[in-house]
Design an enzyme around this catalytic site. Structure first.
Site, PDB file in Angstrom:
ATOM      1  N   SER A 601      49.928  14.372  41.604  1.00 34.51           N
ATOM      2  CA  SER A 601      49.742  14.247  40.162  1.00 34.51           C
ATOM      3  C   SER A 601      49.846  15.580  39.428  1.00 34.51           C
ATOM      4  O   SER A 601      49.801  15.599  38.200  1.00 34.51           O
ATOM      5  CB  SER A 601      48.376  13.607  39.862  1.00 34.51           C
ATOM      6  OG  SER A 601      47.327  14.428  40.328  1.00 34.51           O
ATOM      7  N   LYS A 644      40.721  11.962  33.815  1.00 33.03           N
ATOM      8  CA  LYS A 644      41.360  13.264  33.594  1.00 33.03           C
ATOM      9  C   LYS A 644      41.367  13.614  32.108  1.00 33.03           C
ATOM     10  O   LYS A 644      41.124  14.778  31.735  1.00 33.03           O
ATOM     11  CB  LYS A 644      42.786  13.235  34.146  1.00 33.03           C
ATOM     12  CG  LYS A 644      42.856  13.128  35.660  1.00 33.03           C
ATOM     13  CD  LYS A 644      44.292  12.977  36.141  1.00 33.03           C
ATOM     14  CE  LYS A 644      44.358  12.854  37.657  1.00 33.03           C
ATOM     15  NZ  LYS A 644      45.744  12.662  38.139  1.00 33.03           N
TER      16      LYS A 644
END
Length: 729
Positions: A601, A644
């Site tokens: 990611s 996030k």
């Protein structure tokens, strides 16, 4: 398993002394469901034959048939079980607002208005396929293997199966002393409840025998003492003779006590089929064991049949054996478990080779159970292939879902779940409608997918209990929305607490840069654990190579992270005008920690940092980003975007870049919505356009990139990526 005629039978007034499972019982997977509960007629003298099944004792036939028919009626189709949420009379469901209402149209003041089903199978929420399989497996007596994440309802479904099984054929298991070989105890099965009668009868018989022997002993001793008193010269000899007589009687009386059988499985008080949770059980606890006897001679030893201990496989006879994390069982134990499943009976012997119990081995003990094996996805790797084949060949495999589509019906079921947790705990105040709505919002957020609800009910139930405890501590009659909000803060995971502390520490030491622009430095985002976001800066530096140019990445990168760096290096070679064969590209994941970096990611973060360093174009430090990157420059979806984004907001960032395919998965808390701007991107050009600053250089770079890759991006980035990619991990 045969019954030896040398085994002492109980007194004549106790009928039904023993049985053994026939071949059909030893093979549960071959037994037809309609055979359950059948009985053979008694003999003319009223006793049952010893060579028939333990179920065939003179118990009321009508009662058994009635129970069997009731059990048959109780097993309904999946559409009938828990499909509606029952509320108290007078409480309505408003179907007109159900679609947009967080409660699915339920018109309630609190969860006290919601009726909780009695049966566990009716309380199962979301796992419709698994529930359907459990119902079928209970009816057909099939084994089941359930694979899925922890807390999704595997153990609850296993307990639900035990409630669906008929209980009319439960058995007690007795172990008898074998006069021919003390190390080979004999085993008998009798209908549930008969075992205690047999034990009591044997004990009464032994008591009478001991009483008669005691009377006889004291009479003989009295005669000896009397004779010795009449003969003064023989007093000492008389006392010695009396002592010898006492020892003889005491020694021989142990043989009478040994005739009392040992009941190792007692189902007399069972109202449903047995349920045994053998998760993490060692070999002796699972397969049965024989206790060690330090006194093995001299008449002081404990009879071997009294030292026999049943295993979970024997206690679950005619019921359910549940083994979670089945891959943690050693290979030998799995092999023996497979034998027990295949044969329907398993002898008990000492599991320790050094124990005196290792010399003891009983006749086969019935273990006609239904096994429910459970575990995470890695459970299949270490599971014995033959055992898995046995379960699959005679049963079902089912995957437990993590999320379910958000519908008004499911929201009503989630409200019922909260009521179930309150009722099960017994000490929590019921939740107000506002509190239930907040919990449903949290279940949406925890699902990680838009228009879905999480099925991780154990963690959600923990939040319910924390909120209820807060309300109870303040002595309130109802748990409110404020209690739920406070519980969400208090019930943060360890990873989230560490992440928050880490963010604060970095602020103190100015490790976080959220203003101006810096070349080669990008604020990446990562997830700790399952629900804890954290900001992870990535730095890149270009240096002259001493040999062939190479990409050097530090920060304890794991395999997937290393592969993502290689993908990025391919993109850099394609996009950059710099001759990379003469350059070394150094990439550092700042303060990655001991756990290192896993996953891909951070791909767009690495690519942006390297391109910024190569082109000497600053990166806006008020921006954070997350996303995977294909070798053609497409931004691919990743997991944990909600956590996030919240981490970026906590760290003080103003903007966050996410993959366009993840746009539907964003479900941040209300408090963060005004703190940060979310920009979805579908390719690396869009990322750079947002992240880089310095207009002339930036425009020149973007024009060059678009001229090289514009066609590929236009055709294959946003639409195809979001439509064909699997769910991100």
């Amino acid at each position: 398993m045969s019954n030896d005629t040398n085994v002492d039978d109980p007194p004549e007034d106790v009928t039904g002394t023993g049985s053994e499972p026939d071949e059909e019982q030893a093979q549960p997977h071959q037994q037809e469901p309609e055979r359950q509960g059948e009985r053979s007629p008694p003999d003319e003298d009223g006793d049952q034959r010893d060579d028939v099944d333990g179920d065939e004792f003179e118990d009321p036939i009508d009662e058994f048939e009635s129970d069997a028919s009731e059990a048959e009626d109780d097993i309904e189709t999946v559409n009938d079980l828990g499909s509606t949420v029952e509320v108290d009379p007078g409480v309505e469901v408003d179907e007109e607002i159900a679609e947009d209402d967080l409660l699915g149209g339920l018109q309630i003041d609190s969860t006290d208005d919601i009726e909780v089903p009695d049966r566990l199978v009716d309380q199962v929420i979301g796992q419709d396929e698994a529930r359907d399989i459990i119902i079928k497996a209970a009816k057909q007596r099939r084994h089941v293997m359930m694979i899925g994440s922890p807390g999704t309802g595997k153990s609850m479904l296993a307990k639900a199966m035990s409630q669906l099984l008929p209980k009319e054929d439960l058995q007690d298991v007795l172990v008898y002393h074998n006069p021919d070989d003390g190390n080979a105890p004999k085993v008998r099965t009798v209908p549930a409840g008969k075992g205690e009668q047999i034990i009591d009868a044997h004990k009464e018989e032994a008591r009478k025998r001991n009483q008669m022997r005691s009377i006889l002993m004291w009479v003989i001793i009295a005669i000896i003492i009397g004779y010795a008193i009449l003969s003064p010269a023989s007093i000492l000899l008389g006392i010695l003779a009396a002592g010898i007589v006492w020892l003889i009687f005491r020694y021989t009386s142990r043989g009478t006590d040994a005739m009392v059988p040992n009941m190792i499985v007692n189902n007399g008080d069972k109202r449903t089929a047995p349920f045994e949770d053998a998760t993490g059980a060692h070999a002796g606890a699972l397969l049965g064991d024989v206790r060690h006897d330090p006194f093995q001679s001299g008449g002081m030893e404990t009879p071997s049949h009294d030292r026999v201990e049943p295993g979970s496989i024997h206690k679950s006879n005619k019921g359910v054996l549940f083994v979670d994390e089945i891959n943690t069982l050693d290979v030998r134990t799995q092999q023996k478990l497979m034998t027990a499943i295949q044969e329907g009976e398993f002898s008990i012997t000492g599991q320790s080779e050094r124990s005196s119990g290792a010399m003891v081995q009983t006749e086969p003990v019935p273990c006609d159970f239904i096994m429910i094996a459970a575990g995470n996805l890695d459970a299949m790797e270490n599971m014995h292939p033959a055992l898995r084949n046995r379960v699959k060949g005679y049963g079902y495999e089912v995957y437990m879902e993590d999320t379910i589509e958000d519908t008004p019906e499911m929201r009503r079921k989630y409200a019922r779940f909260i009521a179930q947790e309150v009722e099960r705990d017994g000490r929590l105040p019921h939740f107000t409608a506002d509190a239930v709505e907040e919990l449903i919002l949290e279940s949406k957020r925890r699902s990680g997918r838009k228009n879905h609800l999480t099925l991780h009910f154990r963690s959600l139930g923990g939040l319910v209990r924390v909120a209820g405890d807060i309300a109870r501590a303040e002595d309130r009659e109802r748990t409110t929305r404020d209690d739920v909000l406070q519980a969400k803060r208090r019930s943060r995971s360890i990873e989230q607490q560490l992440a928050d502390d880490y963010i604060e520490r970095r602020k103190d030491y100015e490790l976080q840069v959220t203003k101006d622009g810096v070349e080669g430095r990008v604020n990446g985002l990562a997830v700790m654990g399952e629900d804890s976001g954290i900001m992870l800066p990535v730095m890149a530096e270009i240096a002259p190579a001493q040999g062939p140019g190479q990409v050097i990445a530090t920060g304890q990168l794991k395999e997937m992270a290393e592969e993502s760096v290689q993908n990025v290096s391919a993109i850099i070679k394609k996009f950059s005008d710099v001759n990379l064969s003469e350059k070394d590209i150094h990439i550092q994941f700042v303060q990655a920690g001991e756990g290192g970096v896993d996953g891909d990611s951070a791909s767009i973060t690495v690519a942006t940092a390297v391109i910024s360093a190569l082109e000497d174009i600053p990166v806006d430090q008020s921006i954070a980003m997350t996303g995977s990157l294909s070798v053609r420059g497409d931004v691919l979806p990743v997991g944990g975007v909600t956590h996030k984004i919240e981490a970026a907001a906590k760290a003080g960032c103003e903007t966050v870049i996410i993959p366009k395919a993840n746009e539907q998965d964003v479900m941040i808390e209300d408090e963060y919505e005004e703190m940060i701007e979310i920009i979805p991107c579908s390719n690396i050009s869009e990322v750079l356009e947002v992240a880089l600053i310095g207009q002339p250089e930036k425009d020149s770079l973007l024009d060059r990139l678009k001229s090289i890759t514009g066609t590929a991006f236009d055709q294959g980035s946003v639409g195809s990526a979001s439509g064909s990619n699997p769910s991100p991990q």
